[in-house]
Write a protein that holds these residues in place. Sequence first.
Motif, PDB file in Angstrom:
ATOM      1  N   GLY A 135      -5.385  62.987 -70.379  1.00  0.00           N
ATOM      2  CA  GLY A 135      -6.557  63.457 -69.646  1.00  0.00           C
ATOM      3  C   GLY A 135      -6.178  64.449 -68.565  1.00  0.00           C
ATOM      4  O   GLY A 135      -6.865  65.460 -68.360  1.00  0.00           O
ATOM      5  N   HIS A 136      -5.101  64.167 -67.863  1.00  0.00           N
ATOM      6  CA  HIS A 136      -4.620  65.102 -66.846  1.00  0.00           C
ATOM      7  C   HIS A 136      -4.202  66.418 -67.485  1.00  0.00           C
ATOM      8  O   HIS A 136      -4.479  67.503 -66.953  1.00  0.00           O
ATOM      9  CB  HIS A 136      -3.438  64.493 -66.095  1.00  0.00           C
ATOM     10  CG  HIS A 136      -3.751  63.242 -65.342  1.00  0.00           C
ATOM     11  ND1 HIS A 136      -2.798  62.530 -64.633  1.00  0.00           N
ATOM     12  CD2 HIS A 136      -4.915  62.563 -65.176  1.00  0.00           C
ATOM     13  CE1 HIS A 136      -3.362  61.475 -64.074  1.00  0.00           C
ATOM     14  NE2 HIS A 136      -4.642  61.466 -64.397  1.00  0.00           N
ATOM     15  N   ASP A 139      -2.967  60.754 -53.423  1.00  0.00           N
ATOM     16  CA  ASP A 139      -2.055  60.233 -54.438  1.00  0.00           C
ATOM     17  C   ASP A 139      -1.214  59.076 -53.900  1.00  0.00           C
ATOM     18  O   ASP A 139      -0.901  58.129 -54.621  1.00  0.00           O
ATOM     19  CB  ASP A 139      -1.152  61.344 -54.952  1.00  0.00           C
ATOM     20  CG  ASP A 139      -1.908  62.347 -55.828  1.00  0.00           C
ATOM     21  OD1 ASP A 139      -3.110  62.141 -56.070  1.00  0.00           O
ATOM     22  OD2 ASP A 139      -1.286  63.338 -56.266  1.00  0.00           O
ATOM     23  N   VAL A 140      -0.846  59.128 -52.614  1.00  0.00           N
ATOM     24  CA  VAL A 140      -0.038  58.040 -52.059  1.00  0.00           C
ATOM     25  C   VAL A 140      -0.844  56.759 -51.901  1.00  0.00           C
ATOM     26  O   VAL A 140      -0.279  55.659 -51.933  1.00  0.00           O
ATOM     27  CB  VAL A 140       0.600  58.456 -50.717  1.00  0.00           C
ATOM     28  CG1 VAL A 140      -0.439  58.519 -49.615  1.00  0.00           C
ATOM     29  CG2 VAL A 140       1.708  57.488 -50.317  1.00  0.00           C
ATOM     30  N   ASP A 141      -2.162  56.869 -51.742  1.00  0.00           N
ATOM     31  CA  ASP A 141      -2.985  55.654 -51.662  1.00  0.00           C
ATOM     32  C   ASP A 141      -2.851  54.822 -52.931  1.00  0.00           C
ATOM     33  O   ASP A 141      -2.877  53.586 -52.878  1.00  0.00           O
ATOM     34  CB  ASP A 141      -4.461  56.009 -51.439  1.00  0.00           C
ATOM     35  CG  ASP A 141      -4.719  56.562 -50.052  1.00  0.00           C
ATOM     36  OD1 ASP A 141      -3.974  56.202 -49.126  1.00  0.00           O
ATOM     37  OD2 ASP A 141      -5.671  57.355 -49.895  1.00  0.00           O
ATOM     38  N   SER A 142      -2.727  55.493 -54.066  1.00  0.00           N
ATOM     39  CA  SER A 142      -2.556  54.768 -55.321  1.00  0.00           C
ATOM     40  C   SER A 142      -1.274  53.952 -55.306  1.00  0.00           C
ATOM     41  O   SER A 142      -1.236  52.813 -55.794  1.00  0.00           O
ATOM     42  CB  SER A 142      -2.540  55.755 -56.501  1.00  0.00           C
ATOM     43  OG  SER A 142      -3.758  56.476 -56.570  1.00  0.00           O
ATOM     44  N   ALA A 143      -0.212  54.527 -54.730  1.00  0.00           N
ATOM     45  CA  ALA A 143       1.052  53.797 -54.623  1.00  0.00           C
ATOM     46  C   ALA A 143       0.920  52.611 -53.678  1.00  0.00           C
ATOM     47  O   ALA A 143       1.446  51.522 -53.943  1.00  0.00           O
ATOM     48  CB  ALA A 143       2.160  54.740 -54.163  1.00  0.00           C
ATOM     49  N   SER A 180     -12.728  62.917 -60.463  1.00  0.00           N
ATOM     50  CA  SER A 180     -12.930  62.129 -61.685  1.00  0.00           C
ATOM     51  C   SER A 180     -14.204  61.300 -61.636  1.00  0.00           C
ATOM     52  O   SER A 180     -14.824  61.054 -62.671  1.00  0.00           O
ATOM     53  CB  SER A 180     -11.731  61.207 -61.916  1.00  0.00           C
ATOM     54  OG  SER A 180     -11.519  60.359 -60.795  1.00  0.00           O
ATOM     55  N   HIS A 181     -14.606  60.855 -60.442  1.00  0.00           N
ATOM     56  CA  HIS A 181     -15.790  60.016 -60.289  1.00  0.00           C
ATOM     57  C   HIS A 181     -16.416  60.307 -58.929  1.00  0.00           C
ATOM     58  O   HIS A 181     -15.705  60.535 -57.951  1.00  0.00           O
ATOM     59  CB  HIS A 181     -15.438  58.523 -60.337  1.00  0.00           C
ATOM     60  CG  HIS A 181     -14.799  58.079 -61.618  1.00  0.00           C
ATOM     61  ND1 HIS A 181     -13.468  58.338 -61.908  1.00  0.00           N
ATOM     62  CD2 HIS A 181     -15.295  57.381 -62.675  1.00  0.00           C
ATOM     63  CE1 HIS A 181     -13.178  57.834 -63.087  1.00  0.00           C
ATOM     64  NE2 HIS A 181     -14.251  57.254 -63.580  1.00  0.00           N
ATOM     65  N   VAL A 182     -17.733  60.300 -58.879  1.00  0.00           N
ATOM     66  CA  VAL A 182     -18.462  60.353 -57.615  1.00  0.00           C
ATOM     67  C   VAL A 182     -19.192  59.015 -57.475  1.00  0.00           C
ATOM     68  O   VAL A 182     -20.064  58.698 -58.284  1.00  0.00           O
ATOM     69  CB  VAL A 182     -19.444  61.534 -57.563  1.00  0.00           C
ATOM     70  CG1 VAL A 182     -20.184  61.539 -56.230  1.00  0.00           C
ATOM     71  CG2 VAL A 182     -18.712  62.858 -57.767  1.00  0.00           C
ATOM     72  N   LYS A 206      -8.011  52.258 -61.427  1.00  0.00           N
ATOM     73  CA  LYS A 206      -7.169  53.423 -61.669  1.00  0.00           C
ATOM     74  C   LYS A 206      -8.036  54.622 -62.018  1.00  0.00           C
ATOM     75  O   LYS A 206      -8.464  54.801 -63.153  1.00  0.00           O
ATOM     76  CB  LYS A 206      -6.164  53.135 -62.790  1.00  0.00           C
ATOM     77  CG  LYS A 206      -5.091  54.206 -62.915  1.00  0.00           C
ATOM     78  CD  LYS A 206      -4.028  53.828 -63.923  1.00  0.00           C
ATOM     79  CE  LYS A 206      -2.950  54.893 -64.008  1.00  0.00           C
ATOM     80  NZ  LYS A 206      -1.892  54.542 -64.985  1.00  0.00           N
ATOM     81  N   HIS A 207      -8.313  55.443 -61.002  1.00  0.00           N
ATOM     82  CA  HIS A 207      -9.053  56.694 -61.185  1.00  0.00           C
ATOM     83  C   HIS A 207      -8.171  57.842 -60.714  1.00  0.00           C
ATOM     84  O   HIS A 207      -7.385  57.688 -59.768  1.00  0.00           O
ATOM     85  CB  HIS A 207     -10.350  56.704 -60.370  1.00  0.00           C
ATOM     86  CG  HIS A 207     -11.319  55.630 -60.727  1.00  0.00           C
ATOM     87  ND1 HIS A 207     -11.695  55.374 -62.027  1.00  0.00           N
ATOM     88  CD2 HIS A 207     -12.006  54.749 -59.956  1.00  0.00           C
ATOM     89  CE1 HIS A 207     -12.575  54.388 -62.050  1.00  0.00           C
ATOM     90  NE2 HIS A 207     -12.769  53.978 -60.804  1.00  0.00           N
TER      91      HIS A 207
END
Length: 336
Positions: free
Chosen positions: A207-208, A39-43, A310-312, A325-326
Amino acid sequence: MRELTYVARHTVEWREAPDPTLRSDQEAIVAPVAATSCDVDSAILAGHGFIAPPFALGHECVARVVDIGAAVTAVAPGDLVVVPWSVNCGTCDHCRAGLTAHCTSVPHMAMYGAPIGGNWGGLFSDLVRVPWADAMLVPLPTGLDPVAMASASDNWSLSWRLVAPHLKNRPGARVLVVARGSIGLYVCDIARALGASDVLYVDPDPGHRRIAEGYGARTAETIEPVHRGFDLAVEATGRVDQLALAVKSLAPEGFCESAGNHFRPGELPLLDMYLTGVTLRIARDNVRDHIPDALELASSGKVAPERVVSHVLDWEQLPDALPEKHLKPVFVRDAT
């Protein structure tokens, strides 16, 4: 080899780096086979981090062992292993006490995925050096899917720690989850599996919320503080106003776990917290100490972490797909 490098906001690229080599008989070289974004990678990718690029990114993966030093006994070449995000020796006083994120054999905060406490590279790399293989690497139990467990390096095992000890001490506790990413969803799954009497998941993303509902949680887009509503609150948004909401919703002597990376300042309702007698913990996880228990729960069949994936995607798609944004993309390759 190549390492995926964060170079600017929403921009990563492959950069060449020397192949890592064994520097002692206690080390291992591993090749990530299923890696995912924390989650922090998104930030960080959104430009909210506090470290200037460029640096190698990634700190969640299942990897295959490629080479080991002569003193390594816990793993062998070919094994699938979970690589914890923090670098730890396993023998210093802090490590023996389970405080593996505070190992005194390395500079403070030594980790994969950001040049904090030295430069250890990232787990979105073709090869990775593990300095204390026996202390750090955890074999992936037979039957567990590397894709589903790619987050065991951090977010999955962190989520276990956020709720499991509390539900052991307070069976049937009421749990509030205020979140924006994978951590909150993993918490819903684990809390339900471990007997929480009520789980309310708060997230503006529909979605979440659907995933959380699949785990048996009640959901809401937003809420006002629920007076004395919950025994445990988990906040994973990085927003202080949401952390304040969480602590205001606790019953007397309740516990709030904050897993949000709070890069921005804010105010907490300290008087309310004092009068209610709540406990607030804001912390990075000493993940190596919790990975075995988290994997044991994953092996029990009581949880379904794969629903959060969410995705492979193929490993070669990392530079283009990671900045998108995944929720929880997993990048895979065959590194036999």
